[in-house]
Each structure stands twice: as C-alpha cells, then as structure tokens.
Enzyme design. Structure first.
Site, short mmCIF file in Angstrom:
data_model
loop_
_atom_site.label_atom_id
_atom_site.label_comp_id
_atom_site.label_asym_id
_atom_site.label_seq_id
_atom_site.Cartn_x
_atom_site.Cartn_y
_atom_site.Cartn_z
N HIS A 308 46.57 45.99 51.16
CA HIS A 308 46.29 47.49 51.34
C HIS A 308 44.57 47.08 52.20
CE1 HIS A 308 43.78 51.14 51.51
NE2 HIS A 308 45.01 51.88 51.60
N ASP A 366 52.79 53.51 50.53
CA ASP A 366 53.29 53.77 51.49
C ASP A 366 55.11 52.74 51.20
OD1 ASP A 366 51.52 55.05 53.55
OD2 ASP A 366 51.09 52.59 53.73
#
Length: 431
Positions: A308, A366
């Site tokens: 991320h 996700d």
C-alpha cells in the site's frame, strides 16, 4: 502549534530562511515551506506528493508503519465492530458520534432523499447498455447540480448540510440504476422501510415479477465494507474533490471529479484486479511459478492486493475483511469458495517469502473485498461503484471541512518546467 524551527541556508549566497515545523495532534511534524518562494525564489519538488501535506484536516489519521486507521480519533476496528455506516458517516461529517436522537434524525433525512428525479432516471437511456457503470454514475452525479439550484450556495452551512444528506442518500439509488441499465432490467425504487444497505441490495437485485427478500447477513457484510472504505485521508480521489472544490464549483461537480479519480485501476479498481489475478493463477500448485514471475525484473507480472502507498504494515482493514470473508461465505452457504481458498494460500506463501516480507508487502483491503462482493452477487464492473458509495461520506466530510475554512485557497500546484526556452515562430514555408 509550532514546536520546532529550522533554518535553511542557501550555500551560494548565505541567505537564510526560518521555517516552522507545525505539530499535529498525532503523527509527524509538518514543515511550513511557504517562505522558500519569497526568500529564495524556489519551490519544492515532490512527485506524487509523497512528502507534502497539502492541507490541514481533523477527519482521518493513518499511521502506515503501525497499521493504524482512525476516523475522528476512533479506531476503525472499533467502528467496524460496533457502529453502522450511517453512524460513521455522521461521525465523519459532524466530528462526533451522534446521540440516539441525532442518529435517528440523520437516518430519517437520508431516507427522505433516496429517490431520484424521474428526469434523471431517463438520463440513463442515453448510455449504451454496456457503458461502464462508473461512467454512468459520475455523469449522473455531475448532472444533479441542474436539479437543485435552490441549495447550491456553498457558503451557506444549511445548503452544505442538505447537499451532504442528498448525495449520501442518492448514491445507492444512482448506482443501482446504473446496474439495472446494464442488465436491461427495470429500475427499482428505494423503499423507506429498509435500512441503508438492505435498501441498496433490494434496488440491485429485486425484479417486478417476484418478491425479493434481503439477506440480513449480506446487508451486514455490505455495511461493514462501506465502513472500511468510508475515508482514507488525503488519497487521490479525496485530494481531487478538494482541488476541484477549492475553485468554488458546486459540490456535485466536485463529487463527480472524485468518482472519476476513483475509477483508476491503481485506486478504486484494485479489488477487481485481485480477482482477475487469482483466476489467472488458477490453482495453488501454480502459485510458486506466479510469484517467481512477480520477482523477475524482466517480467511485468504484479502481485495485486499486496502493499500500500501508505501502510508499511498490515492494512488494518484487511484484517477485518479477512475474518468477515469466513463469516459471510459460511452464512451464505459458500464455504467452499475456490477463489477465497486460493487467496488464503497465496497470502500464506507470500507472507513466508523473504522477498515480500523484506519489502513489507502485506495484504491490503483490496485483497479480500472483491471476494465478498462476488459472494454477495455483485459483478466486478460494479466493485468500484460500491467503493464510490462508501467513499462519498469521506468526500463530503473533506469538502465541507475545506469550504468552511476561512483560510481556504484555490489549489495551484507548481511545476518543474523542463520544456523548450523561448523561441521564435517559424513560418511554415521555412520549416
């Protein structure tokens, strides 16, 4: 607010500038570099804004190293366990958790605004049947400015509040209409006796020819996903809303700009890419070969759903969704979900591989959210739309915070120009 001072000295001239470090309530100090342009005639260069604080905000805090996400100071884990999406929306917008009477009134206001003007519903007929739902949603949201002239004064606090209620209420209806248009099915109107997520599922899956019963497990799982996606500090789409809003444009145009930014596969479309990756891997036996390609510098293969931009530890939202995946699939009678089992094996292998561990590539939100959406029957083309429904709460909160700030300025980033210097026009005959 200023606790530290820095002195910058220009080596060639000896000229100095005093720079204040502004201290947040939590997190790293932020250096005020505004004097540099005036004192030295220079700007800072920070591609991707990786080291730049573009605004002051009281809404969301992230500690990427520790894997911390706070909404108005409340850990997302506590909100996910005890709250609801509408309560979190109230928290983000108003700054405090609501009392029971305040939450009831907020819910009533949202419920009263869920319907769309019939002219807006006809607007969908202008799209081809296979138009991407995000194209439809962004266009319809932008067009809403043409329907609410009486409450578009961005400097009127009451108008801003009415807008907040309208956009949060109507986003599920707008999104469900895009889905129905894609299927060629009749639009389903909102029902005031259903709560926010149950109403959304009903508008998605009900048809006129038979009764549709909302699964409470599905509604609860969807509510959790909306909470986890409600805000995430100054990400690309939120920054886009702020930049567009700083011009004084109407809030629907600002929201539409955020939706457009979210559409990008590196932002809101990542969970769709995770499912595609898992399908391409196929079986657990193929995981080592796939990861070998990821490590190979000569290959373009990427490990989607890991790592991320901010988190250098576990994404706290991913931990919550991972647990929810088990619960949702079990309650929906889909325990044997091949993609989920493959995801678990991929996660296990990657987290025990020094290559990924040393680079702090941990699963993010996700990696699992798409699996839950699929289990709920939501198609991949709608994944980013679901993200937009959730993130609307955060966009509204940031837009309101910015507009109500007396010190607000129109956004105007600078650049490092590397093009040609001044040159004279050459007539076409002489070229």
């Amino acid at each position: 607010m200023t606790t530290r001072k820095f002195t910058l000295t220009e080596v060639s001239t000896g000229k100095t500038s005093s720079l204040d470090a502004l201290s947040p309530s939590v997190g790293s100090d932020v250096l005020n570099i505004a004097p540099l342009a005036k004192d030295h005639g220079v700007y800072t260069f920070d591609p991707g804004f990786m080291a730049t604080a573009a605004c002051e905000s009281k809404i969301t805090y992230i500690d990427g190293d520790q894997g911390v996400l706070l909404y108005r100071g409340y850990p997302v884990e506590q909100l996910a366990a005890k709250s609801s999406f509408l309560e979190v929306s109230y928290l983000l917008i108003y700054g405090e958790l609501p009392a029971p009477a305040q939450l009831d009134e907020f819910r009533r206001n949202i419920t009263r605004h869920t319907m769309l003007n019939e002219s807006l519903l006809r607007f969908y007929n202008g799209f081809h049947y296979d138009a991407h739902p995000m194209a439809q949603v962004s266009a319809v949201v932008a067009s809403m400015a043409g329907f609410y002239h009486e409450s578009l004064d961005i400097h009127n606090p009451r108008h801003r509040e009415i807008f907040a209620h309208r956009i949060i209420a109507k986003m599920p209806t707008i999104s469900a209409a895009a889905y129905k248009h894609m299927l060629g099915q009749p639009f389903v109107y909102p029902q005031n006796d259903l709560d926010y997520c149950a109403n959304l599922l009903n508008m998605f899956f009900a048809v006129p020819c038979e009764h549709y019963q909302v699964d409470p497990v599905a509604a609860k799982a969807l509510d959790l996903l909306l909470i986890l996606h409600a805000d995430h500090e100054q990400n690309a789409s939120t920054s886009t809303v702020r930049l567009a809003g700083s011009t004084g444009t109407n809030p629907y145009a600002a929201m539409a700009s955020g939706i457009a930014a979210l559409w990008g596969p590196s932002h809101g479309g990542a969970n769709e890419a995770v499912l595609q990756m898992l399908e391409e891997i196929g079986t657990a036996d193929a995981i080592p070969k796939f990861l070998a390609k990821v490590k190979d510098k000569n290959e373009t293969t990427k490990l989607m759903g890991f790592g991320h931009r901010v988190y250098k530890n576990f994404d706290p939202r991913a931990k919550i969704i991972r647990e929810t995946c088990h619960q949702v699939l079990a309650n929906l009678g889909r325990v044997d979900n091949p993609l989920f089992e493959l995801a678990l094996k991929l996660e296990h292998i990657a987290l025990n591989d020094e290559y990924f561990v040393s680079r702090k590539l941990y699963p993010n939100v996700d990696f699992y959210s798409g699996i839950i959406y699929s289990a709920l029957g939501i198609p991949r083309s709608m994944f980013t739309v679901m993200f937009a429904i959730a993130r609307t709460a955060g966009w509204v909160a940031h837009w309101q915070e910015m507009i109500s700030d007396p010190a607000m300025k129109i956004g105007r980033p600078r650049q490092l120009y590397t093009g040609p210097t001044a040159r004279d026009y050459v007539d076409i005959e002489a070229r």
